[in-house]
Every structure is written in C-alpha cells, then in structure tokens.
Design a protein around this motif. Structure first.
Motif, PDB file in Angstrom:
ATOM      1  N   ARG A 150      -2.650   5.740   5.379  1.00 40.90           N
ATOM      2  CA  ARG A 150      -1.482   5.641   4.500  1.00 40.90           C
ATOM      3  C   ARG A 150      -0.590   6.878   4.650  1.00 40.90           C
ATOM      4  O   ARG A 150       0.634   6.786   4.594  1.00 40.90           O
ATOM      5  N   CYS A 151      -1.212   8.029   4.849  1.00 43.78           N
ATOM      6  CA  CYS A 151      -0.435   9.250   5.063  1.00 43.78           C
ATOM      7  C   CYS A 151      -0.388   9.642   6.535  1.00 43.78           C
ATOM      8  O   CYS A 151       0.597  10.209   6.986  1.00 43.78           O
ATOM      9  N   HIS A 152      -1.493   9.395   7.275  1.00 42.52           N
ATOM     10  CA  HIS A 152      -1.605  10.004   8.600  1.00 42.52           C
ATOM     11  C   HIS A 152      -1.347   9.075   9.772  1.00 42.52           C
ATOM     12  O   HIS A 152      -1.429   9.496  10.923  1.00 42.52           O
ATOM     13  N   THR A 197      21.494   0.162  11.943  1.00 41.95           N
ATOM     14  CA  THR A 197      20.455   0.814  11.162  1.00 41.95           C
ATOM     15  C   THR A 197      19.535  -0.241  10.571  1.00 41.95           C
ATOM     16  O   THR A 197      20.001  -1.223  10.010  1.00 41.95           O
ATOM     17  N   ILE A 198      18.240  -0.028  10.719  1.00 43.63           N
ATOM     18  CA  ILE A 198      17.274  -0.938  10.099  1.00 43.63           C
ATOM     19  C   ILE A 198      16.850  -0.320   8.769  1.00 43.63           C
ATOM     20  O   ILE A 198      16.294   0.775   8.739  1.00 43.63           O
ATOM     21  N   VAL A 199      17.142  -1.002   7.675  1.00 40.90           N
ATOM     22  CA  VAL A 199      16.718  -0.514   6.371  1.00 40.90           C
ATOM     23  C   VAL A 199      15.529  -1.346   5.910  1.00 40.90           C
ATOM     24  O   VAL A 199      15.608  -2.563   5.839  1.00 40.90           O
ATOM     25  N   ASP A 200      14.446  -0.664   5.642  1.00 39.45           N
ATOM     26  CA  ASP A 200      13.215  -1.313   5.238  1.00 39.45           C
ATOM     27  C   ASP A 200      13.045  -1.060   3.743  1.00 39.45           C
ATOM     28  O   ASP A 200      12.834   0.068   3.319  1.00 39.45           O
ATOM     29  N   TYR A 213       3.414   2.254   4.239  1.00 36.29           N
ATOM     30  CA  TYR A 213       4.196   1.678   5.334  1.00 36.29           C
ATOM     31  C   TYR A 213       3.381   1.562   6.603  1.00 36.29           C
ATOM     32  O   TYR A 213       2.538   2.398   6.885  1.00 36.29           O
ATOM     33  N   LYS A 214       3.647   0.486   7.360  1.00 40.85           N
ATOM     34  CA  LYS A 214       3.014   0.284   8.664  1.00 40.85           C
ATOM     35  C   LYS A 214       4.076   0.569   9.737  1.00 40.85           C
ATOM     36  O   LYS A 214       5.263   0.545   9.445  1.00 40.85           O
TER      37      LYS A 214
END
Lengths: 175, 250
Positions: free
Chosen positions: A112-114, B91-94, B104-105
């Motif tokens: 999640r952070c790394h 620009t891609i705004v997520d 985030y992935k």
C-alpha cells in the motif's frame, strides 16, 4: 370620534399579530439560534463532544514500552501505531485490554505504501515486488515481506542474509 | 391555571432561555466550570497545509478519517486523487468513488507520464464559503476559529450546499439524510489534538496549524513560502493551502 374606531381595530389586529409572532418564535426558533450568528450556538458544543477515536502513539507506550522504543528509533517512526493496527478503543477499554489488537502482516498492506508507483515521489523507498523477490530468491507469499523486514524497524539488520520464512514469522510473533 | 401561575411559568421560561444562552456563550470562551474545559474559541484560527511533493498516496488519511468520524460506506470526507500528465492536454485523473480508500495500484498507461503526483483533497473551510451562503435554514455556519460546520439538527437535507460546493466536499448522509462533510475533526482540535488525517499521514504531507499561535510551523510556512489554493478564481478564500500544486489540479 366614531370615525377612528376602525383605526383602533386595525391597530389591535396588528398588535395581536405581533404577539402571535413573538410567542410562536419562542417555540419554533431554537434557544441558542442567533447568539453569535445565523446558526444554533449549542451545536458548537455538540460538535466538540464527539468521542476521540485515534489516541496517538503515546497511548501505546505505557504497556508496550519496549516495542515503542524499538519503533521510535526506526525508519517507520513517522507511522503511528494505530495506522497499521487499529484505533486504541478497539483494544483497550477502561485502561484494560478488552480485545486482541489487529495485526496486519499481509503483503498487500506493505505494498500500500511501498509498491512502485509512477506518482510516488522518487525519494520514497519503493519496490517492484517481483524484481525485489527475484533478487533475494524468495517466492511471493502472504507475509513474505516480514521474512527480512520487521514492520517496527524495517531496515534489514544483515542485508543479504535471508532467513527461512518460518523462522522469521516466529520471530515476528514473539518480539 | 391561575394568573399568578401563568406569570410564574412565563418568567421562569424566559429566565431559563436567558441563562441557557449565557451558559453556552460562557462555555465557548473557556469558562465552563462544570467540565473544567478552558478552550477559548476566540484564541484560535486554523489553517491546513498539504505538501503534494511528500504525498505517497497510501490513503491512510482516508482510512483514518472514516474511522474517526464514522463516515458511511461509499462516502468520504477526505480523498486522494492521482494525476498522470502524459503531454499537454493529456492528463489522466484517477479519482475513485471510494476516495482511494484501499490504496492505489499501478496504472499501466501512466508509465510514460512526464510528471505524476497524488493530491489529497478535503473541505477547504473557505472564508467565503458558497455552501454557507446557500443554506436556507442556518445549518451551515462558521465557528470563530474559521471551521465550517453543519448542524445536523437544523439541516433539512435539501442538498443546496452539496451543489454549491465547487470542490465537491459535501454529501448527503445516507442514513441521517443531512449534509455531512469534513469538520477538521472539530472534536479533536478543540482538545488540542491534530485532526485524524494529519496524525495518520506517515509522510508529514498533511499539516494543521493555528494562525494565532506565533510559534506555529504552519503559520511560518504560510508567511514565508509561496503557497497555492484550489480554484483561486472562485474567490472563495480556501483555508487549505497547497505546496507544489500543479496547474492540472482543479
């Protein structure tokens, strides 16, 4: 003077209307409305009285002094305990342990952070998990990060030395 | 009811109202003898500072806010957006509906970005707040410290404020059916604590300060460093300030 009678009637009617308005106001307008502005002042105190959930790292120290010192000297010192665990109140009630604290050892949680992301600042330590694991010849597993890194002090003590996952997990359980 | 009783009851009622009012006014300036609370709302003026260059998009703030304020599912009081600038006008705004609650992935098409960053957002506690101006019942208001609050007992859930906020910071609570939004954790800051999101941020990207405190680091930064606000063209005078804000952020 009979021709002024209707004026008095009108006056009484208006007066009666004002009285009804004033009395109605007493019932319909909240007591503290308009004390400081166009709002109910009592709500300010109501908003202040909500319970505080996150107690901060200092609240953990009395019981977990050793772990606290360990964490305080580490690269993870900026992450408060309740971030990875859970709010104080889920674990302690009336100064006594009420339930087990949440412990998240998962790979996803570390990522999640790394996880390496384009949007993360370059100065922040990030890994491409597959690349990193391949480098240390380890296979992906649910708690794989903990093989080398302790969440309370993530810097590996002996870089390059890879412990067997079972040993590491054991060490994690009894710090 | 005899006339005497009627007068008595009436006078008693008026007195209770007057004393009640005085009591609350007294409590708000730190003179509440019952609780021993000495917090005086006239001695504080709060401001929020977000450093984009430090944010790693872990969304611990979103998670902490949810838990601190019991925010209902599918709604957020603070959220984190992700921007990938690929080229001019590209620009891609997520901006996921849950505010990035679960982190985030990687974004595959974002790999070629010339610049990319995360932007935490929340109620700006505007000095000239549109939400407060449109409220027909006096439910949205400013405290003396500059915090915009919603009185759930006054709110009729008409949703004007939700539409008026140019930053999209308000929502209608699905259970209470009243407007809800970030309070800067008013219940925490009035006890001398930091808002939950500030406490939760592992990078110090979110800072909270008191402009009336001469030694406050946020006050110092705001005075000495160039800072930005969101949508300055709207003249709402936001009190959430940004460091390293990009022009792409709206």
């Amino acid at each position: 003077m009979n021709d002024t009678k209707h004026i008095w009637r009108l006056f009484l009617l208006v007066f009666f209307g004002i009285v009804v308005f004033m009395v109605g106001r007493l019932f319909f307008v909240p007591k503290t409305f308009g004390l400081f502005g166009h709002y109910r002042a009592a709500n300010v105190l109501e908003q202040r009285s909500f319970p505080v959930v996150f107690q901060g790292p200092g609240s953990c120290e009395p019981c977990h002094a050793d772990e606290f010192q360990f964490w305080k000297g580490s690269a993870h010192k900026s992450i408060m305990c309740e971030d990875c665990h859970a709010p104080y109140g889920t674990h302690v009630k009336n100064d006594d342990k009420s339930a087990d604290m949440e412990i998240n050892r998962s790979f996803e949680w570390c990522m999640r952070c790394h996880q390496k992301l384009t949007a993360r600042p370059d100065s922040f330590p990030q890994v491409d998990a597959m690349e990193h694991l391949a480098k240390y010849k380890t296979e992906l597993g649910d708690t794989v990060c903990l093989v080398c890194h302790s969440p309370h002090d993530p810097t590996p003590k002996n870089p390059g030395e890879v412990k067997a996952p079972a040993t590491a997990a054991k060490e994690q359980k009894s710090p | 009811m005899k006339r005497r009783d009627f007068v008595k009851t009436g006078l008693g009622g008026v007195l209770t109202i007057l004393i009640g009012k005085a009591g609350i006014a007294h409590a708000l300036v730190g003179g509440d003898a019952k609780t021993g609370d000495t917090y005086d709302w006239e001695q504080h003026e709060y401001a929020y500072l977000i450093d984009i260059s430090k944010c790693i998009g872990c969304t611990m703030c979103v998670r902490a806010c949810k838990r601190e304020n019991n925010v209902p599912d599918n709604f957020v009081r603070t959220w984190v957006e992700r921007y990938h600038v690929l080229d001019f006008d590209q620009t891609i705004v997520d901006c996921p509906p849950n505010g990035g609650l679960n982190g985030y992935k990687p974004l595959v098409e974002g790999n070629g970005a010339s610049k990319a960053f995360f932007v935490p957002k929340m109620c700006n506690h505007c000095k000239k707040s549109p939400c407060e101006q449109v409220c027909p019942v006096g439910a949205a208001y400013h405290t003396k410290e500059g915090v915009v609050l919603v009185d759930p007992k006054r709110c009729i859930g008409c949703g004007y404020c939700v539409q008026a906020c140019p930053y999209g910071c308000r929502f209608l609570h699905p259970v209470d059916h009243v407007a809800s939004k970030c309070t800067w954790c008013y219940h925490r800051i009035t006890k001398g604590l930091k808002p939950a999101c500030v406490l939760a941020c592992p990078r110090g990207a979110r800072l909270f300060g008191d402009l009336k405190d001469p030694n406050d680091p946020v006050r110092k930064t705001l005075l000495e460093t160039p800072v930005q606000v969101l949508r300055p063209d709207l003249l709402t005078e936001p009190q959430c300030f940004y460091l390293h804000l990009d022009k792409e952020v709206r």
